[in-house]
Every structure is written in structure tokens, then in C-alpha cells.
Design a protein around this motif. Sequence first.
Motif, PDB file in Angstrom:
ATOM      1  N   HIS A  61       0.869  -1.121   0.056  1.00 29.95           N
ATOM      2  CA  HIS A  61       0.007  -0.063   0.008  1.00 29.95           C
ATOM      3  C   HIS A  61       0.825   1.415  -0.068  1.00 29.95           C
ATOM      4  O   HIS A  61       0.528   2.257  -0.658  1.00 29.95           O
ATOM      5  CB  HIS A  61      -0.856  -0.083   1.198  1.00 29.95           C
ATOM      6  N   SER A  62       2.217   1.197   0.563  1.00 33.36           N
ATOM      7  CA  SER A  62       3.030   2.369   0.934  1.00 33.36           C
ATOM      8  C   SER A  62       3.771   2.695  -0.322  1.00 33.36           C
ATOM      9  O   SER A  62       3.990   3.672  -0.378  1.00 33.36           O
ATOM     10  CB  SER A  62       3.819   2.258   2.046  1.00 33.36           C
ATOM     11  N   HIS A  63       4.055   1.726  -1.154  1.00 35.75           N
ATOM     12  CA  HIS A  63       4.792   1.950  -2.300  1.00 35.75           C
ATOM     13  C   HIS A  63       4.029   2.193  -3.612  1.00 35.75           C
ATOM     14  O   HIS A  63       3.274   1.119  -4.088  1.00 35.75           O
ATOM     15  CB  HIS A  63       5.734   0.669  -2.325  1.00 35.75           C
ATOM     16  N   HIS A  64       4.540   3.140  -4.487  1.00 41.26           N
ATOM     17  CA  HIS A  64       4.101   3.442  -5.512  1.00 41.26           C
ATOM     18  C   HIS A  64       4.812   3.624  -6.779  1.00 41.26           C
ATOM     19  O   HIS A  64       4.455   4.153  -7.762  1.00 41.26           O
ATOM     20  CB  HIS A  64       2.923   4.665  -5.284  1.00 41.26           C
ATOM     21  N   HIS A  95      21.038  15.808  -0.375  1.00 41.87           N
ATOM     22  CA  HIS A  95      19.872  16.444   0.018  1.00 41.87           C
ATOM     23  C   HIS A  95      19.857  17.944  -0.439  1.00 41.87           C
ATOM     24  O   HIS A  95      19.068  18.707  -0.125  1.00 41.87           O
ATOM     25  CB  HIS A  95      19.458  16.247   1.590  1.00 41.87           C
ATOM     26  N   ASP A  96      20.937  18.423  -0.989  1.00 39.86           N
ATOM     27  CA  ASP A  96      21.270  19.522  -1.405  1.00 39.86           C
ATOM     28  C   ASP A  96      20.933  19.746  -3.058  1.00 39.86           C
ATOM     29  O   ASP A  96      21.393  20.846  -3.810  1.00 39.86           O
ATOM     30  CB  ASP A  96      22.521  20.499  -1.069  1.00 39.86           C
ATOM     31  N   PHE A  97      20.731  18.648  -3.495  1.00 38.63           N
ATOM     32  CA  PHE A  97      20.811  18.492  -5.165  1.00 38.63           C
ATOM     33  C   PHE A  97      19.763  19.604  -5.602  1.00 38.63           C
ATOM     34  O   PHE A  97      18.409  19.906  -4.913  1.00 38.63           O
ATOM     35  CB  PHE A  97      20.383  16.992  -5.562  1.00 38.63           C
ATOM     36  N   ASP A  98      20.127  20.076  -6.626  1.00 42.52           N
ATOM     37  CA  ASP A  98      19.236  21.434  -7.124  1.00 42.52           C
ATOM     38  C   ASP A  98      18.204  20.701  -8.262  1.00 42.52           C
ATOM     39  O   ASP A  98      18.343  20.941  -9.220  1.00 42.52           O
ATOM     40  CB  ASP A  98      20.304  22.434  -7.907  1.00 42.52           C
ATOM     41  N   GLY A  99      17.248  20.136  -7.721  1.00 41.95           N
ATOM     42  CA  GLY A  99      16.245  19.491  -8.242  1.00 41.95           C
ATOM     43  C   GLY A  99      15.555  18.376  -7.522  1.00 41.95           C
ATOM     44  O   GLY A  99      15.939  18.202  -6.297  1.00 41.95           O
ATOM     45  N   PRO A 100      14.595  17.936  -7.819  1.00 40.85           N
ATOM     46  CA  PRO A 100      13.652  16.907  -7.217  1.00 40.85           C
ATOM     47  C   PRO A 100      14.637  15.473  -6.623  1.00 40.85           C
ATOM     48  O   PRO A 100      15.307  15.043  -7.618  1.00 40.85           O
ATOM     49  CB  PRO A 100      12.649  16.432  -7.847  1.00 40.85           C
ATOM     50  N   VAL A 101      14.364  15.253  -5.535  1.00 41.82           N
ATOM     51  CA  VAL A 101      15.116  14.060  -4.985  1.00 41.82           C
ATOM     52  C   VAL A 101      14.024  13.125  -4.473  1.00 41.82           C
ATOM     53  O   VAL A 101      13.379  13.569  -3.573  1.00 41.82           O
ATOM     54  CB  VAL A 101      16.157  14.233  -4.253  1.00 41.82           C
ATOM     55  N   VAL A 102      13.833  11.839  -4.906  1.00 39.74           N
ATOM     56  CA  VAL A 102      12.848  11.115  -4.537  1.00 39.74           C
ATOM     57  C   VAL A 102      13.435   9.733  -4.406  1.00 39.74           C
ATOM     58  O   VAL A 102      14.098   9.040  -5.234  1.00 39.74           O
ATOM     59  CB  VAL A 102      11.717  11.155  -5.579  1.00 39.74           C
ATOM     60  N   HIS A 103      13.137   9.070  -3.252  1.00 39.15           N
ATOM     61  CA  HIS A 103      13.571   7.699  -2.750  1.00 39.15           C
ATOM     62  C   HIS A 103      12.250   6.819  -3.256  1.00 39.15           C
ATOM     63  O   HIS A 103      11.026   7.183  -3.117  1.00 39.15           O
ATOM     64  CB  HIS A 103      13.618   7.754  -1.341  1.00 39.15           C
ATOM     65  N   SER A 139      11.119   4.268  -1.813  1.00 40.18           N
ATOM     66  CA  SER A 139      10.036   4.109  -0.915  1.00 40.18           C
ATOM     67  C   SER A 139       9.188   5.055  -0.515  1.00 40.18           C
ATOM     68  O   SER A 139       7.830   4.564   0.135  1.00 40.18           O
ATOM     69  CB  SER A 139      10.824   3.589   0.426  1.00 40.18           C
ATOM     70  N   LYS A 140       9.436   6.291  -1.000  1.00 40.62           N
ATOM     71  CA  LYS A 140       8.438   7.410  -0.648  1.00 40.62           C
ATOM     72  C   LYS A 140       8.228   7.890  -2.112  1.00 40.62           C
ATOM     73  O   LYS A 140       8.487   9.313  -2.357  1.00 40.62           O
ATOM     74  CB  LYS A 140       8.909   8.291   0.350  1.00 40.62           C
ATOM     75  N   TRP A 141       7.579   7.377  -3.038  1.00 42.11           N
ATOM     76  CA  TRP A 141       7.605   7.872  -4.395  1.00 42.11           C
ATOM     77  C   TRP A 141       6.553   9.045  -4.381  1.00 42.11           C
ATOM     78  O   TRP A 141       5.489   8.738  -3.825  1.00 42.11           O
ATOM     79  CB  TRP A 141       7.030   6.664  -5.256  1.00 42.11           C
ATOM     80  N   ASP A 142       6.885  10.140  -5.169  1.00 46.01           N
ATOM     81  CA  ASP A 142       6.066  11.179  -5.425  1.00 46.01           C
ATOM     82  C   ASP A 142       5.647  11.109  -6.900  1.00 46.01           C
ATOM     83  O   ASP A 142       6.380  11.584  -7.729  1.00 46.01           O
ATOM     84  CB  ASP A 142       6.637  12.463  -4.863  1.00 46.01           C
ATOM     85  N   PRO A 143       4.292  10.883  -6.933  1.00 42.49           N
ATOM     86  CA  PRO A 143       4.174  10.889  -8.652  1.00 42.49           C
ATOM     87  C   PRO A 143       4.107  12.344  -9.225  1.00 42.49           C
ATOM     88  O   PRO A 143       3.864  12.413 -10.476  1.00 42.49           O
ATOM     89  CB  PRO A 143       2.457  10.367  -8.408  1.00 42.49           C
ATOM     90  N   SER A 144       4.080  13.216  -8.426  1.00 40.53           N
ATOM     91  CA  SER A 144       3.898  14.677  -8.791  1.00 40.53           C
ATOM     92  C   SER A 144       5.414  14.943  -9.686  1.00 40.53           C
ATOM     93  O   SER A 144       5.638  16.030 -10.103  1.00 40.53           O
ATOM     94  CB  SER A 144       3.592  15.711  -7.936  1.00 40.53           C
ATOM     95  N   VAL A 145       6.381  14.368  -9.386  1.00 40.15           N
ATOM     96  CA  VAL A 145       7.590  14.425 -10.028  1.00 40.15           C
ATOM     97  C   VAL A 145       7.687  14.315 -11.577  1.00 40.15           C
ATOM     98  O   VAL A 145       7.235  13.263 -11.946  1.00 40.15           O
ATOM     99  CB  VAL A 145       8.855  13.809  -9.291  1.00 40.15           C
TER     100      VAL A 145
END
Length: 649
Positions: free
Chosen positions: A174-177, A282-290, A292-298
Motif C-alpha cells: 500500500h505504501s509503495h507506488h 539532499h542539497d541537489f538542485d532539483g527533485p530528489v525522490v526515494h 520507498s516514498k515515491w512522489d508521483p508529482s515529480v
Amino acid sequence: MADAADLDQFRQSIAEALPCANVPTLLLLLYQFTGDDYWLKPPFSPIKSRWDDNDSGGLSEPLQSEVRAAALDAIVAWRAGRPIAKPDLSSDELIRMLTTSEAEAIPHEYGEMMVHKLKKYAGATPPPVNLPAGFKILIIGAGMSGVATAIRLKQAAVPYIQIEKQDRAGGVWHSHHYPGCGVDTPGHLYSYTFAGGNWTKFFPLQDELDGYFNRVAREFGVEESIRYGTECLVTRYDEESKTWKSRVRYPDGSEETIETNIVISAVGGFTTPKWPNIPGLHDFDGPVVHTSKWDPSVELDGKRVAVIGNGASAMQIVPATADRVSEMTIFQRSHQWAAPFPKLRMPVPEPVRLLLNQVPHYEWLYRLRLSWIFDSQVHDALQKDPEWPHPDRSVNAINDSHRANYTAYIESQLAERPDLIAKVVPGYPPFGKRMLLDNGWYKTLLKPHVKLVDSAAERIEGRKVIAKSGEAYEADVLIVASGYDISRFLLPVNVVGRGGKSVREAWNDNDCKAYLGTVIAGFPNFFMLYGPNTALGHGGSFIFTVESQIDYVLSTLRQMGERKLAEVECRLDVYETYNETIQAMHRGMIWSHEGMSTYFRNDQGRIVTNSPWRLIDYWNMTKEANLDDYVVKELDEGADEGASERARA
């Protein structure tokens, strides 16, 4: 008995399914339905398959047609009311049947376990457990193991409370997308023994898996009692009352202490993401997504994407997203073995889904075959042979043959790019790290806009990822596919046992140990599912391991009720001897091989994740609890009333 019109419709639907059905399974079905040895003898003996479940059995087309025609008649006759010739298969019969079907000798010791599986497939439920009045159990988690636990406790008439920090059941599914997220075990094996999956794909993806666990929870009547959005902050054992006091937080932020006699942890291991220690990440100049915590808006379309990692999640997400991006750069810290995946993304044909649903015996026998094909077959290939002359590349002759086969497969996939072959073929033995399945990984590496960097990422500056080799690569989006903090079990919950000692203190943080992967000395009346040394590095469905653990817990609870026990605690000598035994076994197995780094090992070099046991060994150890392994305490006089008061939630 079906009427004539229904029977004609049934015959037609089964006739449509049989051309796509698994022939070795049909042979088993024919023997069970007719009792005729004819179907277990040449010329119907299947040949051995290397990679998959062997749908044709290697039989000629005329022989396959004969099998399918006979199966149609037998299935329709059964539907019309003809009794099954062998409704209750014995262990000897099952061994003979599967030895023929798999084209290899199945050890007789597996017979009893196979009978056990068939009974559960057919709906066998656990006998009632009669705990003292007022006894209650807290289940922490409602993922794959938590749902199964709730169902089995309910069937055994055991009162329980179940909490889940997410908004529905399903756990990791459920948590992984992230794109391409799915299981690398066949769906019909990655199903509870007591509940089929009706899968649309042979290897289901995340959304269908999530739906399965929630559907099963609903159909078995446990979903409505789950307290969603409820997180366990700490669970602490009270030695005076012999109860666990669990502090939980509800969705509105309020907190409450729940007091129960037993705690069962079903928190799982794929809950805490493991971030790589890369300066500037974590200072990358852009979206960083793991993953396990996928952000579909990226936004990925048309972007330059860098992927950190090349393990299991990377092998899924890279092929699933590569065609959307303008450039993809993959940073490879270590090489990985990946096996062929013949049924990658293949749908289960609709007629076959109907066959599986309408003829349960076919489904049961199909799943039984899969449980041998994908379970402990490679166990012998993982044992170190001290006389083997090539210990750098393999651990024994069988393992070396696996190496040759997997290498040949990789070479066939990357034949046009010898430079890539040199980059990806590992130097360590197959199965030394988690064995992966080729989700289109190798073909994706051939794409002109995909680059594999045979070096880990060392640091990040602005939008540049600098590899340890010194090369710098520009990226717009950074995908971190570095996995999870697997080796630190029970990380999501602060568990405090006897004497106020937390499990992190007892384990020196990550030196995790448990007896049978289920109980811990110093933590009375506490059980954990998916504990240390239960992961299946040698193949198989982890669901069966969890079900074995649940059977063990039920056996313990049943004996607690029969003997009127208030407390059971694993003896320290039993606990230590068991863990010494499994580490001694691991020293003779592939996962202690020095040629690779792996999350299977902790900082002290102990193998803390993988089980050294064959599934048959683990099943034999867990099918009935031996309370001689425990220090037990009886209920105090009149404790039934006291327990009733204390265990109120």
C-alpha cells in the motif's frame, strides 16, 4: 449437480482455457480425478524446465492435445457430479505425482508438508484456542503478515486488537507506488494458502497486490476491526501485571495506552528507507525522490534522470521509466546477478483465470508445483564445498553451473555491447547477494540514452552527480533506489522488555537475534513475524514462512490456555544455542563469502536477515511449539478476573 445448459456453458469455458493451461498440472489433475496411473507414466512424463513453471511440459503437440482432451472430460464429469477418484491424496502419492511433474526426485520428507498445504488450500482452519478469560492480544501492523495473523486468530476464536499506521491494510504494497513496483515471486505462490489471488498477471504489480490483501481482509471479516491511522510509539512489558502496555497515537494526535497480555509485531522490514551517505545528496538542485516514498508529482518526461543504485527497486523502476526520459544515468555501486524472467508482465489469460477459479483442485495443484519450483531447490547450490577449486567465483559445482547459465543469459541479452557485459557480470558467486529477476533491465541498458556508470556516486554538487571514478553527470531529477534498513529489525516500534531493556539495547542496535525468528529472550509474551534470519535468500514465498510463524504462535497460545499460563519467555540457553547454530550454518554457506558486500550481514559480520534452513526444516520446527523451550509462569489464583480488568483496551 449442474443442469444441462450450465454444464454446456461450463464445458465451453473450460475448453477455451485448456489450450493455455499448465500441462504438468493437468497431468496431476487427471491422476487425482480419475485415479489412472496412465497419466503419471511415459510418454506423458514432463521434461525438466530451467527457468519457469514449464507450461508445455516439453511434451509434443499430439500428447498435449491428448492431455487437454482428457482433462476436459474429467473436469466436466466432476462438475456433473462424478466423485473424485482420489479426494485425499497421501504424502506418498504427492511425492510420486510431483516427482513425475517436476522431472526430478522430490525427497519423501516433503510429503507431510505438501499434505498440510493442500489442506489449507481446501480451507482447513486452526482449532479453537481457549485462553483465560480477559486475555487479549495486540497485533501491530496490517500488512501481509498482520492480515494473516488477524484471520487466523479470528478463526481460532482468539480476541485481539489490531492497529495499522496507514489508512488501509496492505503494508508495503500500500505504501509503495514507484513505477514498475511489483513482486518477484509468482502471484499464485505469493498468496495465502487459505486464499487464492485471482491474479491478472503471473507476477502482479503493486496495485493488484495492495488490492489482494485488502480484499482478503474484507472477505475474512477482519478489515472492519482494524484501527487505521494508529501508530504504536512504544510497547513496554510490565513484569508485575505480566502485560504489555502499548502507547499508541491516533489520527487526531491523541494518545492512549493499550494493555494486553500478548503483543504480536507484524511491522515488516521494508518500512525504513536507507539513504546513501553521499555529500550534497539532499542539497541537489532539483527533485530528489526515494523509491520507498515515491512522489508521483515529480516530472520525469523529457528530463535527465540519475538513478542511485542498481538493486531490486532500480531493476524495476529503470525499465518502467526509461522511455519517458531524455537521458538516464545509473550509478552502480556493485554488480548484480539477475535471472531470466520468462513471464515478465505477462497477463494470466482470462480463460485460465476462470479455470483457476472454477476448478479449485487445478489451482491447488498448480500452486503446489510452484512451491517446489521456487522454494528450496537451490539450497544445495549455496553450501560451501571446502574441496571446490574455484571458491572465488562459486562455492560448489552446482553453484558454478548456475554461474555459467546466468552468465550465458546476460551475454545473450547484451551480445551487441561487450563493454556492458564486462560491466555487469559479477565476480562473486550467484545468490551471494539478493538474486534479482530481469525486468527488462539488460535490454534497457542497450538504449542509446541510457548510461550505466560502473562506479558509485561520491558527491553531488548543484545538478552534478560526481562518480567515484571522477566523472561528472548532469541531472534534472535524482531517483534514490538504495533500499531499506533491513538489518535493524523492529525499527518502527520501541519495544521494551524485562528489566526495562529495549530491544535495541538487547541487540546492540543491529545485532538482531530471535529464536525461530519469532521470540526473543527477555521479552515475555512477545512474538514477531518476519524476524531475524527468516528471509528466503534461497527462493520461495515468504508468505509460507509467515504462515508457519503464525501456526507456531497459535500453538504456543493454545498451550498457554490449556496449562493456564500467564507468561512464556524463551529460555536464554535455547535462544543462544539456536543463534549459534544458524551462524555456524551460515559460515558454511554462500552469504558469508568474502567476495561481496551485502545487507544480509550486519556490522559484526553476522548474517541477520537470511534463513539457513530449507523450508521443510523451518516448517518442521514451527508446526508445534515446545514449551520446554520456555520459562513459563502460571496464572495467579483468581487471575482470570484480574486479567479481564487489565486487558481492557
